[in-house]
Scaffold this active site. Structure first.
Site, PDB file in Angstrom:
ATOM      1  N   HIS A 296      -0.703  -1.635  -7.422  1.00 52.03           N
ATOM      2  CA  HIS A 296      -1.746  -1.537  -6.410  1.00 52.03           C
ATOM      3  C   HIS A 296      -2.946  -0.849  -7.072  1.00 52.03           C
ATOM      4  O   HIS A 296      -2.784   0.043  -7.912  1.00 52.03           O
ATOM      5  CB  HIS A 296      -1.257  -0.739  -5.197  1.00 52.03           C
ATOM      6  CG  HIS A 296      -0.440  -1.568  -4.251  1.00 52.03           C
ATOM      7  ND1 HIS A 296       0.560  -1.041  -3.462  1.00 52.03           N
ATOM      8  CD2 HIS A 296      -0.477  -2.907  -3.966  1.00 52.03           C
ATOM      9  CE1 HIS A 296       1.095  -2.001  -2.721  1.00 52.03           C
ATOM     10  NE2 HIS A 296       0.486  -3.133  -3.013  1.00 52.03           N
TER      11      HIS A 296
ATOM     12  N   HIS B 222       3.155   1.334 -10.152  1.00 49.95           N
ATOM     13  CA  HIS B 222       3.047  -0.028  -9.632  1.00 49.95           C
ATOM     14  C   HIS B 222       1.591  -0.469  -9.725  1.00 49.95           C
ATOM     15  O   HIS B 222       0.717   0.320 -10.103  1.00 49.95           O
ATOM     16  CB  HIS B 222       3.578  -0.113  -8.200  1.00 49.95           C
ATOM     17  CG  HIS B 222       2.796   0.685  -7.195  1.00 49.95           C
ATOM     18  ND1 HIS B 222       2.773   2.059  -7.191  1.00 49.95           N
ATOM     19  CD2 HIS B 222       1.995   0.290  -6.164  1.00 49.95           C
ATOM     20  CE1 HIS B 222       2.013   2.491  -6.205  1.00 49.95           C
ATOM     21  NE2 HIS B 222       1.515   1.441  -5.574  1.00 49.95           N
TER      22      HIS B 222
ATOM     23  N   HIS C 128      -1.449  12.034  -2.697  1.00 51.93           N
ATOM     24  CA  HIS C 128      -1.612  10.642  -2.237  1.00 51.93           C
ATOM     25  C   HIS C 128      -1.872  10.619  -0.730  1.00 51.93           C
ATOM     26  O   HIS C 128      -1.192   9.942   0.034  1.00 51.93           O
ATOM     27  CB  HIS C 128      -0.366   9.825  -2.596  1.00 51.93           C
ATOM     28  CG  HIS C 128      -0.564   8.337  -2.492  1.00 51.93           C
ATOM     29  ND1 HIS C 128      -0.318   7.632  -1.340  1.00 51.93           N
ATOM     30  CD2 HIS C 128      -0.966   7.414  -3.403  1.00 51.93           C
ATOM     31  CE1 HIS C 128      -0.547   6.344  -1.546  1.00 51.93           C
ATOM     32  NE2 HIS C 128      -0.950   6.186  -2.789  1.00 51.93           N
TER      33      HIS C 128
ATOM     34  N   ASP D 248      -5.190   1.408  -6.475  1.00 48.16           N
ATOM     35  CA  ASP D 248      -5.435   2.853  -6.529  1.00 48.16           C
ATOM     36  C   ASP D 248      -4.550   3.557  -7.552  1.00 48.16           C
ATOM     37  O   ASP D 248      -4.747   4.739  -7.831  1.00 48.16           O
ATOM     38  CB  ASP D 248      -5.268   3.487  -5.146  1.00 48.16           C
ATOM     39  CG  ASP D 248      -3.936   3.192  -4.482  1.00 48.16           C
ATOM     40  OD1 ASP D 248      -3.425   2.073  -4.641  1.00 48.16           O
ATOM     41  OD2 ASP D 248      -3.397   4.086  -3.796  1.00 48.16           O
TER      42      ASP D 248
ATOM     43  N   ASP E 119       4.517   5.806  -4.304  1.00 48.01           N
ATOM     44  CA  ASP E 119       4.667   5.031  -3.084  1.00 48.01           C
ATOM     45  C   ASP E 119       6.099   4.550  -2.850  1.00 48.01           C
ATOM     46  O   ASP E 119       6.636   3.747  -3.618  1.00 48.01           O
ATOM     47  CB  ASP E 119       3.727   3.833  -3.132  1.00 48.01           C
ATOM     48  CG  ASP E 119       2.273   4.262  -3.271  1.00 48.01           C
ATOM     49  OD1 ASP E 119       2.036   5.430  -3.608  1.00 48.01           O
ATOM     50  OD2 ASP E 119       1.388   3.424  -3.041  1.00 48.01           O
TER      51      ASP E 119
END
Length: 302
Positions: free
Chosen positions: A65, A63, A266, A67, A208
């Protein structure tokens, strides 16, 4: 030595720490090299881990984001700088195409890399050849996100003792495998009589997400399961609110999906001691490893 290995290039979540770089993961899968979610600093982490840009054949973004993707411009520019001769395939959420364009053109450089884009918009198989099957599933995060599963095709394990007794050897074994049967003397031997099913090696990459069906599907019978565990159970409410897992939840997914080795990563910046994650998960599922930057782990059958 295994011909398949996992490299933890970075294990931090939103904010890096003194000991944890932003996300970045590399899987060496025989002649292929898979780079997952390159965050800031991934190029430097690759140097520390002995991973060359030349070895990258596929890049996967779960995705957009920061990071999980802000290292992509540097990686793409490095592929051009090193004049990588082969085509590199880039898999990413289709809804993030504009971010890919932004990242590809983040600065001035001589762009000569051969990049083939594969925007992912539907669950299922996204790549397949004779040696490899790659699937994508859509987890439950705060933005569109995809998890990936890499698998060898299932095959057959031939029983050498039975073949020898029946006098089947050499090229006849090849014909038996290709045709499914062969005549041995007066008898017709079917392949199922001298073989047993052999499941292909599988690896799940789950970033995530909250607990969801897609996470279980990705983890199902996985020999190697890389999974985010941003929080400990003491922050379960926060994990759910932000679309993440705790170490215990990751372990429950691994246990209930009959996965083997669980590799946790993570980690939120608030935690200094990641062994707490392994300790929490081990109460539910074994084996488990809390990954540290620079770790290299062989990927083997359970």
């Amino acid at each position: 030595m295994s011909s398949k290995s996992f490299f933890a290039l970075g294990t931090a979540s939103q904010v890096p720490t003194r000991t944890r770089n932003h996300n970045g993961y590399f899987i060496r899968w025989e002649s292929e090299g898979f780079l997952f979610d390159p965050g800031e600093g991934t190029q430097r982490q690759m140097i520390f881990s002995g991973v060359s840009a030349t070895s990258i054949t596929k890049i996967f973004i779960t995705h957009f984001h920061g990071d999980h993707c802000l290292g992509l411009p540097g990686i793409l520019q490095r592929l051009s700088l090193d004049k990588i001769p082969h085509t590199v395939e880039l898999f990413y959420p289709a809804s993030g195409r504009k971010y890919v364009e932004n990242l590809k053109n983040a600065s001035i450089y001589h762009n000569v890399a051969k990049i083939t884009e594969h925007p992912v918009s539907e669950e299922g198989v996204i790549f397949e050849d004779k040696k490899l099957i790659i699937e994508a599933r859509k987890p439950d995060h705060s933005v569109e996100s995809w998890g990936y599963r890499i698998k060898e095709p299932d095959s057959l394990s031939m029983d050498a003792e039975k073949l020898e007794k029946l006098g089947i050897k050499g090229k006849d074994v090849g014909r038996l495998i290709s045709d499914g049967f062969i005549k041995a003397g007066e008898n017709v031997v079917k392949i199922e009589e001298v073989s047993s099913p052999k499941k292909g090696l599988s690896c799940a990459f789950i970033m995530d997400t909250r607990v969801c069906k897609a996470a279980y599907k990705l983890a199902e019978n996985a020999d190697f399961m890389i999974c985010e565990s941003t929080y400990l159970s003491s922050e379960t409410v926060e994990a759910v609110a932000h679309g993440h897992l705790t170490a215990a939840q990751a372990a429950e997914i691994a246990r209930d999906s009959s996965a083997n080795l669980l590799v946790l990563t993570h980690f939120s910046q608030r935690y200094a001691n990641i062994e707490e994650f392994a300790a929490e998960a081990e109460k539910i599922h074994k084996p488990v490893v809390a990954a540290k930057d620079g770790d290299k782990i062989d990927i083997v059958k359970k």
